[in-house]
Design a protein around this motif. Structure first.
Motif, PDB file in Angstrom:
ATOM      1  N   PHE A 180       1.300   3.419   8.333  1.00 36.56           N
ATOM      2  CA  PHE A 180       2.215   3.236   7.207  1.00 36.56           C
ATOM      3  C   PHE A 180       1.462   3.110   5.880  1.00 36.56           C
ATOM      4  O   PHE A 180       1.838   3.690   4.868  1.00 36.56           O
ATOM      5  CB  PHE A 180       3.029   1.968   7.479  1.00 36.56           C
ATOM      6  CG  PHE A 180       4.188   1.769   6.561  1.00 36.56           C
ATOM      7  CD1 PHE A 180       5.194   2.723   6.465  1.00 36.56           C
ATOM      8  CD2 PHE A 180       4.291   0.616   5.804  1.00 36.56           C
ATOM      9  CE1 PHE A 180       6.267   2.520   5.622  1.00 36.56           C
ATOM     10  CE2 PHE A 180       5.367   0.415   4.963  1.00 36.56           C
ATOM     11  CZ  PHE A 180       6.352   1.376   4.872  1.00 36.56           C
ATOM     12  N   GLY A 181       0.349   2.374   5.892  1.00 39.62           N
ATOM     13  CA  GLY A 181      -0.297   2.040   4.623  1.00 39.62           C
ATOM     14  C   GLY A 181      -1.548   2.824   4.298  1.00 39.62           C
ATOM     15  O   GLY A 181      -1.980   2.825   3.148  1.00 39.62           O
ATOM     16  N   ARG A 239       1.154  15.136   4.749  1.00 39.43           N
ATOM     17  CA  ARG A 239       1.630  13.758   4.866  1.00 39.43           C
ATOM     18  C   ARG A 239       2.154  13.493   6.286  1.00 39.43           C
ATOM     19  O   ARG A 239       1.764  12.524   6.947  1.00 39.43           O
ATOM     20  CB  ARG A 239       2.743  13.522   3.841  1.00 39.43           C
ATOM     21  CG  ARG A 239       3.290  12.111   3.784  1.00 39.43           C
ATOM     22  CD  ARG A 239       4.459  12.043   2.810  1.00 39.43           C
ATOM     23  NE  ARG A 239       4.046  12.156   1.422  1.00 39.43           N
ATOM     24  CZ  ARG A 239       3.843  11.114   0.602  1.00 39.43           C
ATOM     25  NH1 ARG A 239       4.025   9.893   1.048  1.00 39.43           N
ATOM     26  NH2 ARG A 239       3.483  11.296  -0.635  1.00 39.43           N
ATOM     27  N   LEU A 290       0.937   4.733  -2.276  1.00 39.99           N
ATOM     28  CA  LEU A 290       0.909   6.089  -1.703  1.00 39.99           C
ATOM     29  C   LEU A 290       1.946   6.998  -2.353  1.00 39.99           C
ATOM     30  O   LEU A 290       1.731   8.191  -2.519  1.00 39.99           O
ATOM     31  CB  LEU A 290       1.228   6.004  -0.201  1.00 39.99           C
ATOM     32  CG  LEU A 290       0.073   6.117   0.787  1.00 39.99           C
ATOM     33  CD1 LEU A 290       0.588   5.977   2.202  1.00 39.99           C
ATOM     34  CD2 LEU A 290      -0.669   7.415   0.620  1.00 39.99           C
ATOM     35  N   GLN A 291       3.096   6.410  -2.700  1.00 46.63           N
ATOM     36  CA  GLN A 291       4.181   7.218  -3.260  1.00 46.63           C
ATOM     37  C   GLN A 291       3.810   7.793  -4.631  1.00 46.63           C
ATOM     38  O   GLN A 291       4.317   8.826  -5.033  1.00 46.63           O
ATOM     39  CB  GLN A 291       5.464   6.382  -3.425  1.00 46.63           C
ATOM     40  CG  GLN A 291       5.949   5.710  -2.158  1.00 46.63           C
ATOM     41  CD  GLN A 291       6.325   6.716  -1.078  1.00 46.63           C
ATOM     42  OE1 GLN A 291       6.618   7.862  -1.374  1.00 46.63           O
ATOM     43  NE2 GLN A 291       6.278   6.293   0.178  1.00 46.63           N
ATOM     44  N   TYR A 316      -4.430   8.263   0.824  1.00 46.86           N
ATOM     45  CA  TYR A 316      -4.239   7.846   2.219  1.00 46.86           C
ATOM     46  C   TYR A 316      -5.577   7.652   2.936  1.00 46.86           C
ATOM     47  O   TYR A 316      -5.727   6.744   3.743  1.00 46.86           O
ATOM     48  CB  TYR A 316      -3.405   8.902   2.950  1.00 46.86           C
ATOM     49  CG  TYR A 316      -2.922   8.457   4.314  1.00 46.86           C
ATOM     50  CD1 TYR A 316      -1.879   7.537   4.448  1.00 46.86           C
ATOM     51  CD2 TYR A 316      -3.499   8.949   5.471  1.00 46.86           C
ATOM     52  CE1 TYR A 316      -1.430   7.126   5.695  1.00 46.86           C
ATOM     53  CE2 TYR A 316      -3.055   8.552   6.729  1.00 46.86           C
ATOM     54  CZ  TYR A 316      -2.022   7.641   6.834  1.00 46.86           C
ATOM     55  OH  TYR A 316      -1.589   7.240   8.070  1.00 46.86           O
ATOM     56  N   TYR A 352       0.504  10.956   9.195  1.00 45.41           N
ATOM     57  CA  TYR A 352       1.236   9.875   9.876  1.00 45.41           C
ATOM     58  C   TYR A 352       1.247  10.117  11.390  1.00 45.41           C
ATOM     59  O   TYR A 352       0.968   9.228  12.181  1.00 45.41           O
ATOM     60  CB  TYR A 352       2.685   9.812   9.377  1.00 45.41           C
ATOM     61  CG  TYR A 352       2.846   9.321   7.953  1.00 45.41           C
ATOM     62  CD1 TYR A 352       1.962   8.407   7.394  1.00 45.41           C
ATOM     63  CD2 TYR A 352       3.916   9.750   7.168  1.00 45.41           C
ATOM     64  CE1 TYR A 352       2.124   7.955   6.095  1.00 45.41           C
ATOM     65  CE2 TYR A 352       4.095   9.300   5.862  1.00 45.41           C
ATOM     66  CZ  TYR A 352       3.188   8.408   5.330  1.00 45.41           C
ATOM     67  OH  TYR A 352       3.351   7.966   4.045  1.00 45.41           O
ATOM     68  N   SER A 385       0.831  -1.214   0.000  1.00 48.77           N
ATOM     69  CA  SER A 385       0.000   0.000   0.000  1.00 48.77           C
ATOM     70  C   SER A 385       0.857   1.252   0.000  1.00 48.77           C
ATOM     71  O   SER A 385       0.543   2.244  -0.657  1.00 48.77           O
ATOM     72  CB  SER A 385      -0.889   0.038   1.237  1.00 48.77           C
ATOM     73  OG  SER A 385      -1.582  -1.136   1.371  1.00 48.77           O
ATOM     74  N   GLN A 386       1.952   1.198   0.733  1.00 53.71           N
ATOM     75  CA  GLN A 386       2.847   2.360   0.804  1.00 53.71           C
ATOM     76  C   GLN A 386       3.394   2.692  -0.582  1.00 53.71           C
ATOM     77  O   GLN A 386       3.566   3.862  -0.921  1.00 53.71           O
ATOM     78  CB  GLN A 386       3.986   2.048   1.801  1.00 53.71           C
ATOM     79  CG  GLN A 386       5.069   3.083   1.895  1.00 53.71           C
ATOM     80  CD  GLN A 386       4.604   4.432   2.434  1.00 53.71           C
ATOM     81  OE1 GLN A 386       5.151   5.445   2.051  1.00 53.71           O
ATOM     82  NE2 GLN A 386       3.616   4.438   3.311  1.00 53.71           N
TER      83      GLN A 386
END
Lengths: 546, 102
Positions: A198-199, A406, A32-33, A41, A410, A28-29
């Motif tokens: 994180f994901g 972002r 996100l990138q 997210y 987090y 998943s991360q």
């Protein structure tokens, strides 16, 4: 206690399960990138497919209560729980069918990512957005404390006999609770906070799919082995029929109740466990409160096409029938297989150990763990989105850079998770009642505003604020009245009707009356959400003479 | 031509809004029908009966089979019809590209 071979199987399954979950979070991360951060997210870029929509909805809705509290009630009260849970037959049609297409369309029109976002844009009212965000964060935080504790207790059952767990636990001080529980809670919350932070939404949804399958596999396995061990349902029902429960009625004779017909015996209630008035309340309660849960509504904003949504309705319907009808049969049989359990809340792990070969026990013990995890990860992200998106980004600092958002996302997800973990170290009692209180509050605050905003052109900001406050105040007052009379957390059933129904009634009435008494909404706003040009705009643009 | 320049009579109700409302009403009718059947059947055949007189089907009290199990299975079938055939596919539109908030 779990015997040695079952314990090894449980630990093995538990670690495989964790590896899979973190693998999904890493995948998943990577998404996100490469995508717009906030949209990805908090909403997975509005790209849920059929399986992901169906399973994330089903798994998020089925909290720990479905695999711990519900089995305990079946064990205690018998076949009457069939009627108690029967409202679930229409939950998929109501929860997905009432709003699915329309809420997704309105969310696309405005680019809304969260529920407060949607209502704020629908009425162009920042005040309404902030009110919804704060209300949502308050009720969900209360809900999560209870779920975190349930998660910690299951990890404790899974791991407490393992030497490594015992040696680490021995080095820890007893905080408010035993060191075993604290260590288990830290493990549970650490996993959830890490992969959710994180994901983001995509990790939550993918892990929900995995968790949904774990729950289904666990329940079907248990059904198979239970039916083998029980000696047949006929003898089970005959055994239950022979069990009489005597309940002292007010001031005169005792009433006799049994486990094979209604209303079922409840020693704390002279009217029995499920008088018909309460049965009606529950049949309405499950689908209607389910439809108003923010977790459901956000998922309906996230599917990618109507084909996906249409298939998800019948898939969830089949999934729920398999889960809930199987649970009913399994735990009715449990009464015969384990006739004298002191703590019915433990009936699920006890049955897993009693009827299933040790090598498969781990899957069964992972099922309630998966149910709790799939609920709390979604709720954790919802609180985070309320604070970051609806309050910080849209109210405090609309010009915040993507990097700032972002980092804020987090940090907020991690901090909220940590705060809830600390609260769960010393949670209040009556956990199941707290879960019902929070679910009631969420539905009473959000169902009426969402329904009216999507389907009633005359609805106004004032009406929606009255609806939210009316639902919240009714819920809190009826629980406070019960607290005043009994000293415990529980519903005060005014005229025999559950507070959820009173809250919804007041909320809808408040929404109607508040809207009608305030100025009509601007024509342009109504037109934007409820009308289309007779001639499509594209063709007007394409025609130079227009 | 801009959308905001259109006159009132150049607009009509959004068909997706109208169809969604109709589908929601059908969902509510299914819910009400299921509730009336289940609650009525269970009250008349499953309440206040002597345990030794409870009839069973496949080992399950018959009021559970016909009052809960049967409508549940029917509703699963109705859900398949509702999802696969009744709800219409629509183009729900695209998000605004110039989302100023992200």
């Amino acid at each position: 206690m779990i015997d040695a071979s079952a314990g090894s199987s449980s630990i093995f399954t538990f670690f495989i399960y964790l590896i899979l979950i973190f693998g999904l979070a890493i995948l998943s991360q990577r998404y996100l990138q490469s995508r717009r951060f906030v949209n990805e997210y908090f909403l997975g870029s509005r790209s849920l497919g059929t399986w992901t929509l169906a399973m994330t909805y089903a798994a998020t809705s089925a909290s720990g209560g479905s695999l711990t509290g519900f089995p305990a009630l079946i064990y205690e009260y018998g076949w009457i729980l069939a009627l108690w849970i029967s409202g679930y037959m229409v939950v998929p049609i109501i929860c997905l069918g009432l709003f699915g297409k329309r809420i997704n369309q309105v969310a696309r029109k405005t680019g809304a990512i969260t529920l407060p976002d949607l209502l704020r844009d629908r009425f162009r009212s920042p005040a309404l957005g902030v009110l919804i965000a704060v209300t949502l964060a308050l009720f969900i935080t209360v809900y999560m404390v209870a779920q975190f504790k349930a998660g910690g207790l299951i990890v404790q059952v899974l791991l407490q006999d393992h030497p490594l767990f015992q040696s680490i636990s021995a080095t820890m001080p007893d905080l408010w609770a035993s060191s075993d529980y604290c260590l288990a809670l830290f493990l549970f919350s650490g996993c959830v906070i890490l992969y959710t932070t994180f994901g983001g939404f995509r990790a939550v949804v993918w892990t929900d799919v995995l968790q949904g399958f774990v729950m289904l596999a666990g329940v079907l396995l248990l059904l198979f082995f239970t039916l083998q061990k029980s000696g047949g349902l006929e003898s089970v029902t005959r055994d239950l029929a022979a069990t009489q429960i005597s309940v002292a009625a007010e001031g005169n004779n005792n009433s006799q109740y049994n486990l094979v017909s209604g209303p079922g015996g409840d020693r704390s209630s002279p009217g029995g466990f499920l008088p018909i008035g309460l049965a009606i309340s529950f049949f309405i309660f499950w689908p209607i409160t389910g439809a108003g849960q923010p977790g459901t509504l956000v998922r309906l904003m996230a599917f990618k096409s109507t084909q996906v949504y249409r298939r998800a309705i019948w898939m969830v319907s089949i999934y729920y029938s398999l889960i809930y009808l199987s649970l009913l049969i399994i735990f009715v049989c449990a009464r015969t297989i384990l006739p004298s359990l002191d703590e019915p809340d433990q009936v699920m792990p006890r049955m897993a150990v009693a009827v299933v070969p040790p090598v498969l026990t781990g899957i069964l013990l992972a099922a309630p763990f998966a149910a709790i995890m799939s609920t709390v990860d979604s709720f954790l992200l919802m609180i985070s989105s309320s604070l970051v998106r609806d309050i910080y980004q849209r109210t405090v600092n609309p010009k915040a850079s993507e990097r700032t958002i972002r980092l804020a996302s987090y940090a907020t997800t991690a901090i909220i998770g940590t705060v809830v973990t600390i609260a769960a170290l010393n949670p209040p009692q009556f956990l199941q009642d707290i879960v019902v209180f929070a679910s009631t509050g969420l539905a009473c605050c959000f169902l009426a505003p969402v329904t009216l905003s999507l389907y009633w052109k005359r609805s106004t900001t004032t009406g929606m604020i009255v609806a939210v406050l009316g639902g919240m105040i009714t819920t809190v007052v009826l629980y406070a009245v019960n607290w005043y009379y009994t000293g415990g957390i529980g519903p005060y059933n005014l005229l025999g009707i559950h507070p959820a129904l009173w809250g919804l009634l007041i909320s809808f009435l408040g929404g109607f009356i508040g809207s009608l008494l305030s100025a009509p909404p601007p024509e342009s706003l109504v037109r934007f959400f409820f009308s289309v040009p007779v001639t499509p705009v594209q063709s007007i643009k394409a025609n130079p003479d227009a | 031509m801009e959308l905001k320049n259109l006159k009132e009579n150049e607009f009509k109700d959004d068909p997706i809004y109208l169809r969604s409302r109709k589908e929601a009403m059908v969902a509510m009718l299914i819910f009400i029908a299921a509730g009336i059947y289940t609650l009525t059947f269970c009250f008349f055949f499953g309440y206040y009966i002597e345990p030794e007189t409870v009839r069973t089907l496949w080992g399950i009290p018959s009021w559970v089979v016909w009052g809960v199990g049967f409508p549940w299975i029917v509703i699963v079938g109705v859900s398949v019809w509702f999802g696969a055939f009744y709800i219409q596919d629509e183009d729900l539109g695209e998000e605004p590209e110039d989302n100023r908030y992200d």
